[in-house]
Design a protein around this motif. Structure first.
Motif, PDB file in Angstrom:
ATOM      1  N   LEU A 172      49.392  28.612  42.343  1.00  0.00           N
ATOM      2  CA  LEU A 172      49.423  29.608  41.257  1.00  0.00           C
ATOM      3  C   LEU A 172      48.020  30.136  40.969  1.00  0.00           C
ATOM      4  O   LEU A 172      47.829  31.336  40.754  1.00  0.00           O
ATOM      5  N   ARG A 173      47.029  29.240  40.988  1.00  0.00           N
ATOM      6  CA  ARG A 173      45.646  29.666  40.724  1.00  0.00           C
ATOM      7  C   ARG A 173      45.154  30.653  41.780  1.00  0.00           C
ATOM      8  O   ARG A 173      44.483  31.631  41.474  1.00  0.00           O
ATOM      9  N   ALA A 174      45.522  30.375  43.034  1.00  0.00           N
ATOM     10  CA  ALA A 174      45.103  31.277  44.119  1.00  0.00           C
ATOM     11  C   ALA A 174      45.763  32.639  43.943  1.00  0.00           C
ATOM     12  O   ALA A 174      45.123  33.681  44.136  1.00  0.00           O
ATOM     13  N   ARG A 175      47.036  32.649  43.549  1.00  0.00           N
ATOM     14  CA  ARG A 175      47.734  33.929  43.337  1.00  0.00           C
ATOM     15  C   ARG A 175      47.134  34.678  42.153  1.00  0.00           C
ATOM     16  O   ARG A 175      46.984  35.901  42.184  1.00  0.00           O
ATOM     17  N   LEU A 176      46.776  33.927  41.101  1.00  0.00           N
ATOM     18  CA  LEU A 176      46.132  34.556  39.928  1.00  0.00           C
ATOM     19  C   LEU A 176      44.824  35.225  40.319  1.00  0.00           C
ATOM     20  O   LEU A 176      44.528  36.345  39.918  1.00  0.00           O
TER      21      LEU A 176
ATOM     22  N   PHE B 227      44.003  36.295  43.137  1.00  0.00           N
ATOM     23  CA  PHE B 227      44.297  37.488  43.933  1.00  0.00           C
ATOM     24  C   PHE B 227      44.705  38.655  43.035  1.00  0.00           C
ATOM     25  O   PHE B 227      44.282  39.791  43.239  1.00  0.00           O
ATOM     26  N   LEU B 228      45.523  38.361  42.024  1.00  0.00           N
ATOM     27  CA  LEU B 228      46.063  39.444  41.185  1.00  0.00           C
ATOM     28  C   LEU B 228      45.088  39.957  40.123  1.00  0.00           C
ATOM     29  O   LEU B 228      45.248  41.062  39.611  1.00  0.00           O
ATOM     30  N   ARG B 229      44.102  39.118  39.764  1.00  0.00           N
ATOM     31  CA  ARG B 229      43.090  39.571  38.793  1.00  0.00           C
ATOM     32  C   ARG B 229      42.429  40.829  39.330  1.00  0.00           C
ATOM     33  O   ARG B 229      42.158  40.934  40.520  1.00  0.00           O
ATOM     34  N   LEU B 230      42.133  41.752  38.440  1.00  0.00           N
ATOM     35  CA  LEU B 230      41.430  42.960  38.878  1.00  0.00           C
ATOM     36  C   LEU B 230      40.016  42.930  38.324  1.00  0.00           C
ATOM     37  O   LEU B 230      39.770  42.348  37.269  1.00  0.00           O
TER      38      LEU B 230
ATOM     39  N   THR C 171      42.177  41.096  33.640  1.00  0.00           N
ATOM     40  CA  THR C 171      41.860  39.739  34.102  1.00  0.00           C
ATOM     41  C   THR C 171      42.741  38.638  33.516  1.00  0.00           C
ATOM     42  O   THR C 171      42.716  37.509  34.003  1.00  0.00           O
TER      43      THR C 171
END
Lengths: 256, 256
Positions: free
Chosen positions: B39-43, B45-48, B141
């Motif tokens: 989940l942290r890795a996906r977060l 990735f999705l953070r701008l 973010t």
């Protein structure tokens, strides 16, 4: 004694933990679950609506991506035929801010005075429309519905545009599908695309089945096309044998 | 017996779980940790990248947000004074696709033919520049550095623009700070902004300190400004007393 977790009786030889450790572990589990809930809520917040669903799902779009399938793969995707007739359609709408934030290659393309930045049109070569759509969908949602073919095609695209997270995601998926039937193909693919985890997994399966390796059609093809990769399989195998033998010797010595 | 977790000896009365449950719990913990990593890795990735850091951090920006502090609060934020002199500066750059995806209010504003959509300029009233910047930063973010004042200001803004996740985030933060000193203020604030969790927490603290409630300055102010809220405190208190008494009676009866 009664187990505080399953509430069943057990004997001394089946004992697990003391009370204190059990309580600590329960607390840890609760904390981890709370953290997961929190991360999931943040993910849901950060996910963006995918612009690939329908025309109305991409307001404020300032980019169009066109899949240009390669000749050899034009028959593979569902839209390959169409794309071959009309190479620039269908287009996938997207947003500069999203693509630039996910991929340093897109960033460089869009933040410099390049043709793509001026026209707002990016051609993505050697992919089918379906793969491009899934690629763009992932950029917005961090989610993709994969099968082995899609995962391989996406990995190639992710490598090209340096979308590390997607590459890792696809590599993990493919690695989970490695078996004796496909190990040679995946081994060669992993080599071509520097996919270390997949390389190790497929090599390991190959080494477990060395006695039948040379009989395989894919093996013969690989010897023809890229004999160095075959050499690497043998080298790895020999290495493992030497290490196993050394391990046995040490074991032997330590027992003496 | 030896605990498999802490490796220390324990007596029968300090026993926790059987071996099977211990092993299962360990596996569960590992699985939860793997899920957290994923989940942290996906977060990540999705953070701008936040467009609020410097001028260069907002390429492809197609919106400008202007903080218009209210007269009464213009002295509160760091930039209140400046903003009062030049009401439309400084502006915070942003992207339509991001704001529209996080807030149904911005979506309606930007996807219809409204003045904001045409001009690309949105005025955000009654906030300081600092609060607006933190608000926009959060939209990209899912992160914000909070203190109590910032959390309250952001909660108000999140409510206005229907950014549910941010409202919950701020409410959780404020709830964790409730004490006897600030409970009346937080209780009234929670009422104004339909913050249920904060309302319950502050009410609970108030009820635990009823004997000193009426002596407080904030209490007298609340009686003046909004006596119905004070009535609700007393009603809740009475309710709790009745329930506690009923609980004792039941307890009493069941023991007989």
């Amino acid at each position: 004694m009664w187990c505080q977790s399953c509430k069943e009786e057990y004997e001394v030889e089946d004992a697990g933990t003391c009370k204190e450790c059990y309580e600590e572990a329960s607390e840890t589990e609760e904390e981890l679950k709370r953290e997961i809930d929190d991360l999931r809520a943040r993910l849901l917040f950060l996910r963006l609506p995918s612009p690939t669903l329908d025309a109305a799902s991409a307001p404020h779009s300032d980019l169009l991506l066109h899949a240009i399938p390669s000749c050899s793969s034009s028959g593979a995707g569902g839209d390959g035929g169409d794309a071959a007739r009309a190479p620039y359609t269908p287009a996938v709408p997207a947003h500069r801010v999203i693509l630039a934030s996910r991929s340093p290659v897109f960033r460089a393309m869009l933040e410099n005075e390049m043709e793509e930045s001026r026209s707002g049109i990016i051609k993505i070569f050697d992919v089918s429309y379906d793969v491009l759509r899934t690629f763009v969908h992932y950029m917005y949602t961090a989610e993709a519905l994969l099968d082995e073919q899609m995962a391989s095609d996406l990995l190639v695209l992710a490598e090209k545009y340096e979308v590390k997270h997607l590459k890792t995601y696809c590599e993990k998926f493919i690695t989970s599908k490695v078996n004796n039937e496909n190990a040679i193909a995946h081994y060669a693919f992993a080599h071509r695309h520097s996919a270390k985890q997949l390389l190790e997994a497929s090599l390991s399966v190959l080494m477990d089945n060395m006695s039948t390796l040379a009989d395989r059609e894919e093996y013969k093809e690989l010897v023809e096309k890229d004999p160095r990769l075959v050499v690497e399989i043998y080298e790895a195998y020999l290495n493992r044998q030497v290490n196993t033998a050394a391990g046995k010797d040490t074991d032997c010595c330590s027992r003496k």
